[in-house]
Design a protein around this motif. Structure first.
Motif, mmCIF file in Angstrom:
data_model
loop_
_atom_site.group_PDB
_atom_site.id
_atom_site.type_symbol
_atom_site.label_atom_id
_atom_site.label_comp_id
_atom_site.label_asym_id
_atom_site.label_seq_id
_atom_site.Cartn_x
_atom_site.Cartn_y
_atom_site.Cartn_z
ATOM 1 N N LEU A 93 17.846 -8.356 -67.539
ATOM 2 C CA LEU A 93 17.999 -9.793 -67.317
ATOM 3 C C LEU A 93 19.406 -10.284 -67.658
ATOM 4 O O LEU A 93 19.588 -11.374 -68.173
ATOM 5 C CB LEU A 93 16.972 -10.596 -68.124
ATOM 6 N N TRP A 152 6.789 -27.964 -62.925
ATOM 7 C CA TRP A 152 5.992 -26.764 -63.228
ATOM 8 C C TRP A 152 4.659 -27.129 -63.870
ATOM 9 O O TRP A 152 3.663 -26.425 -63.693
ATOM 10 C CB TRP A 152 6.794 -25.809 -64.130
ATOM 11 N N LEU A 197 10.313 -23.914 -71.500
ATOM 12 C CA LEU A 197 11.276 -23.085 -70.764
ATOM 13 C C LEU A 197 10.983 -23.215 -69.268
ATOM 14 O O LEU A 197 9.887 -22.876 -68.815
ATOM 15 C CB LEU A 197 11.151 -21.625 -71.202
ATOM 16 N N ALA A 198 11.943 -23.716 -68.524
ATOM 17 C CA ALA A 198 11.722 -23.954 -67.102
ATOM 18 C C ALA A 198 13.025 -23.818 -66.338
ATOM 19 O O ALA A 198 14.072 -24.267 -66.804
ATOM 20 C CB ALA A 198 11.150 -25.361 -66.893
ATOM 21 N N VAL A 199 12.932 -23.198 -65.187
ATOM 22 C CA VAL A 199 14.104 -23.025 -64.322
ATOM 23 C C VAL A 199 13.721 -23.478 -62.922
ATOM 24 O O VAL A 199 12.614 -23.178 -62.438
ATOM 25 C CB VAL A 199 14.575 -21.547 -64.317
ATOM 26 N N HIS A 217 15.854 -19.336 -59.578
ATOM 27 C CA HIS A 217 15.173 -18.231 -60.263
ATOM 28 C C HIS A 217 15.881 -16.897 -60.065
ATOM 29 O O HIS A 217 16.639 -16.725 -59.119
ATOM 30 C CB HIS A 217 13.733 -18.100 -59.727
ATOM 31 N N SER A 218 15.595 -15.982 -60.978
ATOM 32 C CA SER A 218 16.038 -14.576 -60.889
ATOM 33 C C SER A 218 17.551 -14.416 -60.916
ATOM 34 O O SER A 218 18.088 -13.485 -60.323
ATOM 35 C CB SER A 218 15.462 -13.895 -59.629
ATOM 36 N N ARG A 219 18.222 -15.342 -61.593
ATOM 37 C CA ARG A 219 19.669 -15.211 -61.790
ATOM 38 C C ARG A 219 19.998 -15.071 -63.263
ATOM 39 O O ARG A 219 21.152 -15.169 -63.660
ATOM 40 C CB ARG A 219 20.380 -16.423 -61.195
ATOM 41 N N GLY A 220 18.981 -14.933 -64.097
ATOM 42 C CA GLY A 220 19.212 -14.740 -65.526
ATOM 43 C C GLY A 220 19.278 -16.023 -66.333
ATOM 44 O O GLY A 220 19.581 -15.987 -67.534
ATOM 45 N N ILE A 221 18.977 -17.160 -65.699
ATOM 46 C CA ILE A 221 19.058 -18.443 -66.414
ATOM 47 C C ILE A 221 17.984 -18.516 -67.507
ATOM 48 O O ILE A 221 18.264 -18.864 -68.658
ATOM 49 C CB ILE A 221 18.951 -19.625 -65.427
ATOM 50 N N GLY A 222 16.754 -18.154 -67.153
ATOM 51 C CA GLY A 222 15.671 -18.186 -68.145
ATOM 52 C C GLY A 222 15.974 -17.265 -69.324
ATOM 53 O O GLY A 222 15.762 -17.630 -70.484
ATOM 54 N N ALA A 223 16.492 -16.077 -69.015
ATOM 55 C CA ALA A 223 16.817 -15.125 -70.089
ATOM 56 C C ALA A 223 17.933 -15.663 -70.980
ATOM 57 O O ALA A 223 17.893 -15.513 -72.205
ATOM 58 C CB ALA A 223 17.217 -13.788 -69.479
ATOM 59 N N ARG A 239 3.747 -15.937 -68.504
ATOM 60 C CA ARG A 239 4.735 -14.948 -68.040
ATOM 61 C C ARG A 239 5.075 -13.962 -69.160
ATOM 62 O O ARG A 239 6.241 -13.857 -69.566
ATOM 63 C CB ARG A 239 6.002 -15.655 -67.585
ATOM 64 N N PHE A 246 8.066 -11.443 -68.689
ATOM 65 C CA PHE A 246 9.418 -11.993 -68.806
ATOM 66 C C PHE A 246 9.901 -11.878 -70.251
ATOM 67 O O PHE A 246 11.016 -11.431 -70.522
ATOM 68 C CB PHE A 246 9.414 -13.453 -68.338
ATOM 69 N N ARG A 282 10.372 -8.166 -71.687
ATOM 70 C CA ARG A 282 11.631 -7.508 -71.297
ATOM 71 C C ARG A 282 12.794 -7.952 -72.160
ATOM 72 O O ARG A 282 13.848 -7.333 -72.169
ATOM 73 C CB ARG A 282 11.907 -7.782 -69.820
HETATM 74 C C1 LIG Z 1 9.756 -18.020 -66.438
HETATM 75 C C2 LIG Z 1 11.060 -18.621 -65.914
HETATM 76 C C3 LIG Z 1 11.585 -19.622 -66.911
HETATM 77 C C4 LIG Z 1 12.073 -17.498 -65.708
HETATM 78 O O1 LIG Z 1 13.301 -18.095 -65.282
HETATM 79 P P1 LIG Z 1 14.427 -17.283 -64.480
HETATM 80 O O2 LIG Z 1 15.702 -18.004 -64.626
HETATM 81 O O3 LIG Z 1 13.944 -16.947 -63.124
HETATM 82 O O4 LIG Z 1 14.468 -15.981 -65.372
HETATM 83 P P2 LIG Z 1 15.487 -14.760 -65.239
HETATM 84 O O5 LIG Z 1 16.308 -14.892 -64.000
HETATM 85 O O6 LIG Z 1 16.177 -14.641 -66.529
HETATM 86 O O7 LIG Z 1 14.475 -13.565 -65.083
HETATM 87 C C5 LIG Z 1 13.467 -13.620 -64.072
HETATM 88 C C6 LIG Z 1 13.465 -12.385 -63.227
HETATM 89 O O8 LIG Z 1 14.676 -12.296 -62.544
HETATM 90 C C7 LIG Z 1 15.202 -11.004 -62.670
HETATM 91 N N1 LIG Z 1 16.660 -11.157 -62.814
HETATM 92 C C8 LIG Z 1 17.329 -11.640 -63.879
HETATM 93 N N2 LIG Z 1 18.649 -11.632 -63.663
HETATM 94 C C9 LIG Z 1 18.816 -11.171 -62.415
HETATM 95 C C10 LIG Z 1 19.938 -10.942 -61.599
HETATM 96 N N3 LIG Z 1 21.175 -11.212 -62.061
HETATM 97 N N4 LIG Z 1 19.730 -10.456 -60.379
HETATM 98 C C11 LIG Z 1 18.473 -10.192 -59.915
HETATM 99 N N5 LIG Z 1 17.362 -10.395 -60.646
HETATM 100 C C12 LIG Z 1 17.539 -10.864 -61.867
HETATM 101 C C13 LIG Z 1 14.617 -10.423 -63.888
HETATM 102 O O9 LIG Z 1 14.460 -9.035 -63.746
HETATM 103 C C14 LIG Z 1 13.307 -11.145 -64.039
HETATM 104 O O10 LIG Z 1 12.288 -10.372 -63.489
HETATM 105 P P3 LIG Z 1 10.761 -10.596 -63.953
HETATM 106 O O11 LIG Z 1 10.315 -11.871 -63.278
HETATM 107 O O12 LIG Z 1 10.088 -9.393 -63.409
HETATM 108 O O13 LIG Z 1 10.759 -10.716 -65.447
HETATM 109 C C15 LIG Z 1 10.849 -19.281 -64.521
HETATM 110 O O14 LIG Z 1 10.166 -18.383 -63.689
HETATM 111 C C16 LIG Z 1 10.092 -20.589 -64.568
HETATM 112 O O15 LIG Z 1 10.676 -21.654 -64.710
HETATM 113 N N6 LIG Z 1 8.747 -20.486 -64.415
HETATM 114 C C17 LIG Z 1 7.893 -21.669 -64.424
HETATM 115 C C18 LIG Z 1 7.731 -22.235 -65.802
HETATM 116 C C19 LIG Z 1 7.253 -21.182 -66.788
HETATM 117 O O16 LIG Z 1 6.364 -20.383 -66.509
HETATM 118 N N7 LIG Z 1 7.860 -21.193 -67.981
HETATM 119 C C20 LIG Z 1 7.539 -20.283 -69.052
HETATM 120 C C21 LIG Z 1 6.664 -20.983 -70.006
HETATM 121 S S1 LIG Z 1 7.120 -20.572 -71.667
#
Ligand SMILES: CC(C)(COP(=O)(O)OP(=O)(O)OC[C@H]1O[C@@H](n2cnc3c(N)ncnc32)[C@H](O)[C@@H]1OP(=O)(O)O)[C@@H](O)C(=O)NCCC(=O)NCCS
Length: 171
Positions: free
Chosen positions: A10, A36, A85-87, A92-98, A122, A125, A128
């Protein structure tokens, strides 16, 4: 057993900046959370609650707009909750949540806390990033404060995750 945290997992984009929220972010935070929440992914927040807890929040902005948020809320001397935590879907999937999760973990360490917990749908997430699943019943009763106003209470189906901040392994 949870796999050890992969420090490269991530990895955030280089230009991604996690900063503390200001009052200008409150609307964006509440909108993101409530988007969300409407899909049953998290608890809703009123704008008033967002202002009251604003100092807990980290955000990521793009073009001045909030595209990610997350909060660290202290519940007791040794424990805090990572919450809200919300993105934005398009970001999504750009590492913002991480990156926001890591900022909360770093702050938890700086505050001298023993551990953080999160309640989520999740678990993967968080795992990892070095968090581990825990039986929600083993968390202190203080944790349940907010649950009483949740529409799902007492039938909570969220999964509890914890991270130990006192060991170097915690990411
Ligand atoms: C959970 C949540 C916050 C994750 O946000 P995100 O910014 O997409 O998270 P990341 O990008 O850091 O990681 C998400 C995925 O992207 C992938 N990823 C991260 N960086 C990446 C990159 N540079 N390139 C490609 N993929 C990447 C990760 O492998 C991860 O995979 P996974 O879903 O299998 O774990 C988002 O999905 C969300 O807002 N969900 C709805 C609200 C929620 O469920 N919140 C959690 C409650 S505590």
């Amino acid at each position: 057993m949870t796999a050890p945290a992969d420090p490269t997992a991530l990895a955030p984009a280089a230009d991604l900046e996690v900063v503390r929220a200001t009052v200008q972010d409150a609307d964006g935070i509440a909108q993101l959370i409530n988007f969300w929440a409407a899909q049953g992914q998290m608890l809703p927040r009123t704008l008033g609650e967002t202002y009251e807890n604003l100092r807990d929040f980290f955000v990521v902005r793009e073009g001045g707009r909030v595209v990610g948020c997350g909060a660290l809320h202290i519940v007791w001397a040794d424990m805090a909750e990572l919450k809200s935590l919300a993105v934005e879907e398009s970001a999504h999937s750009r590492g913002i949540g991480a990156a926001i999760t890591r900022a909360c973990v770093e702050e938890g360490r700086a505050l001298g806390l023993d551990s953080l917990f999160a309640l989520t749908y999740r678990p993967g997430f968080f795992e990892r990033l070095g968090w581990r699943q825990a039986d929600v019943m083993t968390l202190p009763r203080k944790v349940w404060n907010e649950c009483y106003r949740c529409p799902k209470f007492p039938g909570c189906d969220e999964i509890a995750l914890v991270i130990d901040l006192k060991t170097p392994a915690g990411a």
